[in-house]
Design a protein around this motif. Structure first.
Motif, PDB file in Angstrom:
ATOM      1  N   ALA A  72      30.368  55.116  32.006  1.00  0.00           N
ATOM      2  CA  ALA A  72      30.128  56.214  31.065  1.00  0.00           C
ATOM      3  C   ALA A  72      28.657  56.325  30.672  1.00  0.00           C
ATOM      4  O   ALA A  72      28.174  57.415  30.351  1.00  0.00           O
ATOM      5  N   ALA A  73      27.948  55.197  30.711  1.00  0.00           N
ATOM      6  CA  ALA A  73      26.520  55.199  30.375  1.00  0.00           C
ATOM      7  C   ALA A  73      25.647  55.557  31.567  1.00  0.00           C
ATOM      8  O   ALA A  73      24.419  55.610  31.451  1.00  0.00           O
ATOM      9  N   GLY A  74      26.258  55.796  32.722  1.00  0.00           N
ATOM     10  CA  GLY A  74      25.508  56.182  33.911  1.00  0.00           C
ATOM     11  C   GLY A  74      24.828  55.032  34.618  1.00  0.00           C
ATOM     12  O   GLY A  74      23.911  55.244  35.409  1.00  0.00           O
ATOM     13  N   ARG A  75      25.303  53.801  34.367  1.00  0.00           N
ATOM     14  CA  ARG A  75      24.671  52.628  34.988  1.00  0.00           C
ATOM     15  C   ARG A  75      25.224  52.355  36.393  1.00  0.00           C
ATOM     16  O   ARG A  75      24.551  51.747  37.213  1.00  0.00           O
ATOM     17  N   ILE A  76      26.498  52.745  36.637  1.00  0.00           N
ATOM     18  CA  ILE A  76      27.116  52.557  37.947  1.00  0.00           C
ATOM     19  C   ILE A  76      27.852  53.832  38.325  1.00  0.00           C
ATOM     20  O   ILE A  76      28.105  54.686  37.473  1.00  0.00           O
ATOM     21  N   ASP A  77      28.220  53.953  39.612  1.00  0.00           N
ATOM     22  CA  ASP A  77      28.954  55.144  40.045  1.00  0.00           C
ATOM     23  C   ASP A  77      30.456  54.869  40.047  1.00  0.00           C
ATOM     24  O   ASP A  77      30.902  53.732  39.852  1.00  0.00           O
ATOM     25  N   VAL A  78      31.242  55.915  40.270  1.00  0.00           N
ATOM     26  CA  VAL A  78      32.700  55.802  40.208  1.00  0.00           C
ATOM     27  C   VAL A  78      33.221  54.850  41.273  1.00  0.00           C
ATOM     28  O   VAL A  78      34.142  54.051  41.008  1.00  0.00           O
ATOM     29  N   ARG A  79      32.659  54.908  42.470  1.00  0.00           N
ATOM     30  CA  ARG A  79      33.128  54.049  43.554  1.00  0.00           C
ATOM     31  C   ARG A  79      33.028  52.579  43.175  1.00  0.00           C
ATOM     32  O   ARG A  79      33.988  51.811  43.319  1.00  0.00           O
ATOM     33  N   ARG A  80      31.870  52.171  42.667  1.00  0.00           N
ATOM     34  CA  ARG A  80      31.698  50.765  42.304  1.00  0.00           C
ATOM     35  C   ARG A  80      32.589  50.394  41.117  1.00  0.00           C
ATOM     36  O   ARG A  80      33.142  49.298  41.078  1.00  0.00           O
ATOM     37  N   ALA A  81      32.748  51.303  40.187  1.00  0.00           N
ATOM     38  CA  ALA A  81      33.608  51.028  39.038  1.00  0.00           C
ATOM     39  C   ALA A  81      35.042  50.757  39.487  1.00  0.00           C
ATOM     40  O   ALA A  81      35.684  49.805  39.022  1.00  0.00           O
ATOM     41  N   VAL A  82      35.552  51.575  40.393  1.00  0.00           N
ATOM     42  CA  VAL A  82      36.926  51.390  40.882  1.00  0.00           C
ATOM     43  C   VAL A  82      37.065  50.057  41.618  1.00  0.00           C
ATOM     44  O   VAL A  82      38.040  49.325  41.429  1.00  0.00           O
ATOM     45  N   LEU A  83      36.083  49.736  42.448  1.00  0.00           N
ATOM     46  CA  LEU A  83      36.108  48.455  43.153  1.00  0.00           C
ATOM     47  C   LEU A  83      36.097  47.281  42.175  1.00  0.00           C
ATOM     48  O   LEU A  83      36.815  46.304  42.343  1.00  0.00           O
ATOM     49  N   TYR A  84      35.292  47.396  41.136  1.00  0.00           N
ATOM     50  CA  TYR A  84      35.237  46.346  40.113  1.00  0.00           C
ATOM     51  C   TYR A  84      36.577  46.224  39.395  1.00  0.00           C
ATOM     52  O   TYR A  84      37.051  45.113  39.128  1.00  0.00           O
ATOM     53  N   TRP A  85      37.189  47.352  39.042  1.00  0.00           N
ATOM     54  CA  TRP A  85      38.473  47.308  38.333  1.00  0.00           C
ATOM     55  C   TRP A  85      39.537  46.607  39.164  1.00  0.00           C
ATOM     56  O   TRP A  85      40.297  45.783  38.657  1.00  0.00           O
ATOM     57  N   VAL A  86      39.596  46.939  40.447  1.00  0.00           N
ATOM     58  CA  VAL A  86      40.572  46.293  41.327  1.00  0.00           C
ATOM     59  C   VAL A  86      40.315  44.793  41.382  1.00  0.00           C
ATOM     60  O   VAL A  86      41.241  43.978  41.261  1.00  0.00           O
ATOM     61  N   ALA A  87      39.057  44.414  41.547  1.00  0.00           N
ATOM     62  CA  ALA A  87      38.703  42.993  41.629  1.00  0.00           C
ATOM     63  C   ALA A  87      39.000  42.270  40.323  1.00  0.00           C
ATOM     64  O   ALA A  87      39.502  41.134  40.323  1.00  0.00           O
ATOM     65  N   GLN A  88      38.715  42.902  39.192  1.00  0.00           N
ATOM     66  CA  GLN A  88      38.928  42.268  37.891  1.00  0.00           C
ATOM     67  C   GLN A  88      40.411  42.040  37.603  1.00  0.00           C
ATOM     68  O   GLN A  88      40.806  40.956  37.169  1.00  0.00           O
ATOM     69  N   PHE A  89      41.239  43.056  37.826  1.00  0.00           N
ATOM     70  CA  PHE A  89      42.669  42.893  37.574  1.00  0.00           C
ATOM     71  C   PHE A  89      43.282  41.877  38.532  1.00  0.00           C
ATOM     72  O   PHE A  89      44.110  41.054  38.134  1.00  0.00           O
ATOM     73  N   ALA A  90      42.856  41.933  39.802  1.00  0.00           N
ATOM     74  CA  ALA A  90      43.358  40.963  40.772  1.00  0.00           C
ATOM     75  C   ALA A  90      42.918  39.548  40.403  1.00  0.00           C
ATOM     76  O   ALA A  90      43.697  38.592  40.487  1.00  0.00           O
ATOM     77  N   GLY A  91      41.671  39.403  39.976  1.00  0.00           N
ATOM     78  CA  GLY A  91      41.166  38.088  39.580  1.00  0.00           C
ATOM     79  C   GLY A  91      41.891  37.542  38.370  1.00  0.00           C
ATOM     80  O   GLY A  91      42.193  36.349  38.292  1.00  0.00           O
ATOM     81  N   ALA A  92      42.173  38.415  37.396  1.00  0.00           N
ATOM     82  CA  ALA A  92      42.882  37.978  36.191  1.00  0.00           C
ATOM     83  C   ALA A  92      44.291  37.505  36.517  1.00  0.00           C
ATOM     84  O   ALA A  92      44.766  36.497  35.976  1.00  0.00           O
ATOM     85  N   ILE A  93      44.970  38.218  37.400  1.00  0.00           N
ATOM     86  CA  ILE A  93      46.318  37.817  37.797  1.00  0.00           C
ATOM     87  C   ILE A  93      46.280  36.494  38.551  1.00  0.00           C
ATOM     88  O   ILE A  93      47.103  35.602  38.314  1.00  0.00           O
ATOM     89  N   ALA A  94      45.298  36.348  39.444  1.00  0.00           N
ATOM     90  CA  ALA A  94      45.165  35.093  40.194  1.00  0.00           C
ATOM     91  C   ALA A  94      44.844  33.931  39.261  1.00  0.00           C
ATOM     92  O   ALA A  94      45.399  32.831  39.394  1.00  0.00           O
ATOM     93  N   GLY A  95      43.944  34.153  38.294  1.00  0.00           N
ATOM     94  CA  GLY A  95      43.604  33.103  37.334  1.00  0.00           C
ATOM     95  C   GLY A  95      44.791  32.702  36.489  1.00  0.00           C
ATOM     96  O   GLY A  95      45.011  31.515  36.224  1.00  0.00           O
ATOM     97  N   ALA A  96      45.580  33.701  36.045  1.00  0.00           N
ATOM     98  CA  ALA A  96      46.771  33.413  35.254  1.00  0.00           C
ATOM     99  C   ALA A  96      47.810  32.663  36.086  1.00  0.00           C
ATOM    100  O   ALA A  96      48.500  31.773  35.573  1.00  0.00           O
ATOM    101  N   ALA A  97      47.917  33.021  37.360  1.00  0.00           N
ATOM    102  CA  ALA A  97      48.866  32.335  38.241  1.00  0.00           C
ATOM    103  C   ALA A  97      48.480  30.867  38.421  1.00  0.00           C
ATOM    104  O   ALA A  97      49.343  29.972  38.374  1.00  0.00           O
ATOM    105  N   LEU A  98      47.196  30.607  38.624  1.00  0.00           N
ATOM    106  CA  LEU A  98      46.737  29.217  38.751  1.00  0.00           C
ATOM    107  C   LEU A  98      46.979  28.440  37.457  1.00  0.00           C
ATOM    108  O   LEU A  98      47.398  27.275  37.488  1.00  0.00           O
ATOM    109  N   LEU A  99      46.710  29.087  36.329  1.00  0.00           N
ATOM    110  CA  LEU A  99      46.931  28.443  35.041  1.00  0.00           C
ATOM    111  C   LEU A  99      48.411  28.162  34.825  1.00  0.00           C
ATOM    112  O   LEU A  99      48.783  27.080  34.347  1.00  0.00           O
ATOM    113  N   TYR A 100      49.257  29.114  35.173  1.00  0.00           N
ATOM    114  CA  TYR A 100      50.704  28.935  35.036  1.00  0.00           C
ATOM    115  C   TYR A 100      51.176  27.763  35.890  1.00  0.00           C
ATOM    116  O   TYR A 100      52.007  26.947  35.459  1.00  0.00           O
TER     117      TYR A 100
END
Length: 238
Positions: A72-100
């Motif tokens: 929203a601040a114009g620091r990154i483009d939509v493509r990179r934002a979407v890639l980051y979102w996918v990576a972040q949610f996937a990473g969080a699920i993987a981290g929670a799975a390892l913790l579990y």
């Protein structure tokens, strides 16, 4: 996908995984030993360490709300934002799975219904209402996203940029743990909630929407306080 972009996406996946495993793990495993202050410091120190480790690679967002603020601040483009979102949610699920998986090896440690997830009402230490939780998460996330935007000139976290970001997350948790358990990060909330089940999942929407609202607000305010074309004042300029 360019090699630098690949590295950034991998860094966001790994960073979010480590944030969930270590910081949320401190709440799941160590809360009774270190208390809420110890958990708050674990979140702050983990993000501080990650800022130095992967900040120069991806900016160390490790948080969809921060990525939305950057977009929203114009620091990154939509493509990179979407890639980051996918990576972040996937990473969080993987981290929670390892913790579990780790927690299953600890006799007598209950995971169902809690597991470091966020909540309001009966799941809040102070009985905070849903409306109060939405307000708290919005304001707390605003602080985090605003600090990230204010101390970074573009995307990368360089020099001492990581210090105020880590300190901000620590303070946010000191305030937020009694209220909601502190989300300020939709990915951090999703991973543990998937394994906690029950009310953690039914209340999850709030801990996705409110942080995103806080990130958007930070992106709007930063345009007023830190205009894009105005150089930052340093101690030598004062």
């Amino acid at each position: 996908m360019e090699r630098s972009e690949q590295r950034a996406v991998v860094a966001e996946f790994l960073g979010t995984l480590l944030l969930v495993f270590f910081a949320v793990g401190s709440a799941v495993i160590g809360l009774k030993f270190m208390g809420a202050l110890g958990v708050a410091l674990a979140f702050g120190f983990t993000l501080l360490a990650l800022a130095y480790a992967i900040g120069p690679i991806s900016g160390c967002h490790v948080n969809p709300a921060v990525t939305l603020a950057m977009l929203a601040a114009g620091r990154i483009d939509v493509r990179r934002a979407v890639l980051y979102w996918v990576a972040q949610f996937a990473g969080a699920i993987a981290g929670a799975a390892l913790l579990y998986w780790l927690v299953q090896s600890i006799p007598g440690l209950e995971t169902s219904g809690a597991f470091g997830s966020n909540g309001y009402g009966s799941r809040s230490d102070v009985g905070l209402s849903g409306g109060g939780a939405f307000l708290a998460e919005t304001v707390l996330t605003f602080l985090l996203a605003y600090v990230v935007l204010a101390v970074t000139s573009r995307v990368a976290v360089v020099g001492f940029d990581g210090l105020p970001i880590g300190l901000a997350l620590g303070v946010i948790h000191i305030v937020g743990i009694p209220l909601t358990g502190t989300s300020v990060n939709p990915a951090r909330s999703l991973g543990p909630a998937l394994f906690a089940g029950g009310q953690a999942l039914s209340q999850l929407w709030l801990f996705i929407v409110a942080p995103l609202v806080g990130g958007l607000l930070a992106a709007l305010v930063i345009r007023l306080t830190h205009p894009a074309n105005e150089p930052r004042v340093t101690a030598d300029d004062a």
